[in-house]
Design an enzyme around this catalytic site. Sequence first.
Site, PDB file in Angstrom:
ATOM      1  N   HIS A 170      -2.420   5.283  -0.959  1.00 54.43           N
ATOM      2  CA  HIS A 170      -1.446   5.930  -1.645  1.00 54.43           C
ATOM      3  C   HIS A 170      -0.676   5.326  -2.703  1.00 54.43           C
ATOM      4  O   HIS A 170       0.429   6.109  -3.284  1.00 54.43           O
ATOM      5  CB  HIS A 170      -0.279   6.400  -0.539  1.00 54.43           C
ATOM      6  CG  HIS A 170       0.530   5.181  -0.227  1.00 54.43           C
ATOM      7  ND1 HIS A 170       0.123   4.370   0.994  1.00 54.43           N
ATOM      8  CD2 HIS A 170       1.775   4.541  -0.670  1.00 54.43           C
ATOM      9  CE1 HIS A 170       1.166   3.624   1.257  1.00 54.43           C
ATOM     10  NE2 HIS A 170       2.159   3.557   0.246  1.00 54.43           N
ATOM     11  N   ASP A 211      -5.865   5.124   4.107  1.00 59.68           N
ATOM     12  CA  ASP A 211      -4.811   4.489   3.187  1.00 59.68           C
ATOM     13  C   ASP A 211      -5.518   2.924   2.414  1.00 59.68           C
ATOM     14  O   ASP A 211      -4.793   2.054   2.854  1.00 59.68           O
ATOM     15  CB  ASP A 211      -3.679   4.190   4.026  1.00 59.68           C
ATOM     16  CG  ASP A 211      -2.688   4.138   2.754  1.00 59.68           C
ATOM     17  OD1 ASP A 211      -2.901   4.260   1.704  1.00 59.68           O
ATOM     18  OD2 ASP A 211      -1.418   4.022   3.358  1.00 59.68           O
ATOM     19  N   GLY A 233       8.616  -0.406  -0.581  1.00 62.98           N
ATOM     20  CA  GLY A 233       8.242  -1.554  -1.553  1.00 62.98           C
ATOM     21  C   GLY A 233       7.151  -2.664  -0.957  1.00 62.98           C
ATOM     22  O   GLY A 233       6.641  -3.351  -1.425  1.00 62.98           O
ATOM     23  N   SER A 259       4.721  -1.858   0.863  1.00 61.85           N
ATOM     24  CA  SER A 259       3.274  -1.130   0.707  1.00 61.85           C
ATOM     25  C   SER A 259       2.403  -1.893   0.152  1.00 61.85           C
ATOM     26  O   SER A 259       2.696  -2.332  -1.096  1.00 61.85           O
ATOM     27  CB  SER A 259       3.381   0.334   0.242  1.00 61.85           C
ATOM     28  OG  SER A 259       3.378   1.279   0.964  1.00 61.85           O
ATOM     29  N   SER A 303       0.526   0.202   5.412  1.00 62.68           N
ATOM     30  CA  SER A 303       0.381   1.523   4.874  1.00 62.68           C
ATOM     31  C   SER A 303       1.786   2.257   5.057  1.00 62.68           C
ATOM     32  O   SER A 303       2.200   2.604   3.852  1.00 62.68           O
ATOM     33  CB  SER A 303      -0.515   2.136   6.000  1.00 62.68           C
ATOM     34  OG  SER A 303      -0.543   3.611   5.785  1.00 62.68           O
TER      35      SER A 303
END
Length: 372
Positions: free
Chosen positions: A221, A245, A324, A326, A341
């Site tokens: 993403h 993802d 942040g 991710s 994720s």
Amino acid sequence: MKRRFATRIVGAAVLAAGTFAPMTVSATTPQAAAATPLEAMQRDLGLTRDQALEQLDEQAQAARTEQLLRGSLGETYGGAFFDSQQGKLVVGVTDPAKFGDVQAAGAQPRTVRFSSSRLDDVVRGLNEYRTRARDDSGVTGWYSSARDNQVTVTAKPGARAEAMRFVHDAGVDTAPVRVVESRETPRTLADVIGGNAYTINNSARCSVGFSVDGGFVSAGHCGKPGDRTATPSGSFQESTFPGNDYSWVKVDSGETPKPLVNNYQGGTVAVAGSNEATEGAAVCRSGSTSGWHCGTIQAKNQTVQYPEGTVNGLTRTNACAEPGDSGGSWLAGDQAQGVTSGGSGDCSSGGTTYFQPVNPILQAYNLKLLTQ
């Protein structure tokens, strides 16, 4: 091993305590982190240094034993999880006659009703149904658990009946399924940086997951093919989200991928491989918003319904994360596990965080993980 400690488990009521708000680049400040990954395990899991070292050794052995028994037990294999209280791998079997095989491998057997493949079939059926059904069921996700020997479907408060109808309409085997209401509202964590920072198209920021030949892997993403990154500079070659993802970025000439993960206290962790840890094992994650935090693997093959779409095959943990984080790295000892994720909660009140396992990323894009 004789030890009694309380691993922090975050209940459904806590999951609603915080929702992630976007954070600007200038407002991003790493939280205080433990000096080393080992100290983070001690802090988050309530362990002494010796206990943390011992658990890492035990769960590494458990991961090897699980892989061996998964193959040898065949259709009688009912899943496995690491019992940190006993320091042992617990293996479910549908046929008690297989107890001797499990014990000979050094694991603790128990009789279960459902095989691992039967649980996986239920998850697969729900995944397939979700791709063609309207999302009006109030369902927020589903996962299989070796410890519970069932598939848990999570639903929004008050949506239990709708969720049960969703399961029934999917046409899956309902015997292993339970529906649980939860205030959890999963969302992706791409607002700001996590792990080692990189920006996408000079605006959004995510984090480096793990270095591979020619670049690094991260969350899907975070960007789409063709998007440019900075620090390190490069471009997205492949990206999948939703569904899965994950993504990989090819870095420009002059950038040097290394098999290291930042612990945000002036040190790094060397990545030695990507052996998958078992359910119940301790894992730690790196993120520049919240630092280095640890927890345990609660379930695998989790399906999560984000606002942007459904993602399958995630691993569920009780380690905290914040916007942040991710794309950041997940490790079990020195073994790469996956990239962040999304999740719910924060590192003040606790939460649930999901990571995309790293081996499927490497396989999907034919990448080689850099190790040391």
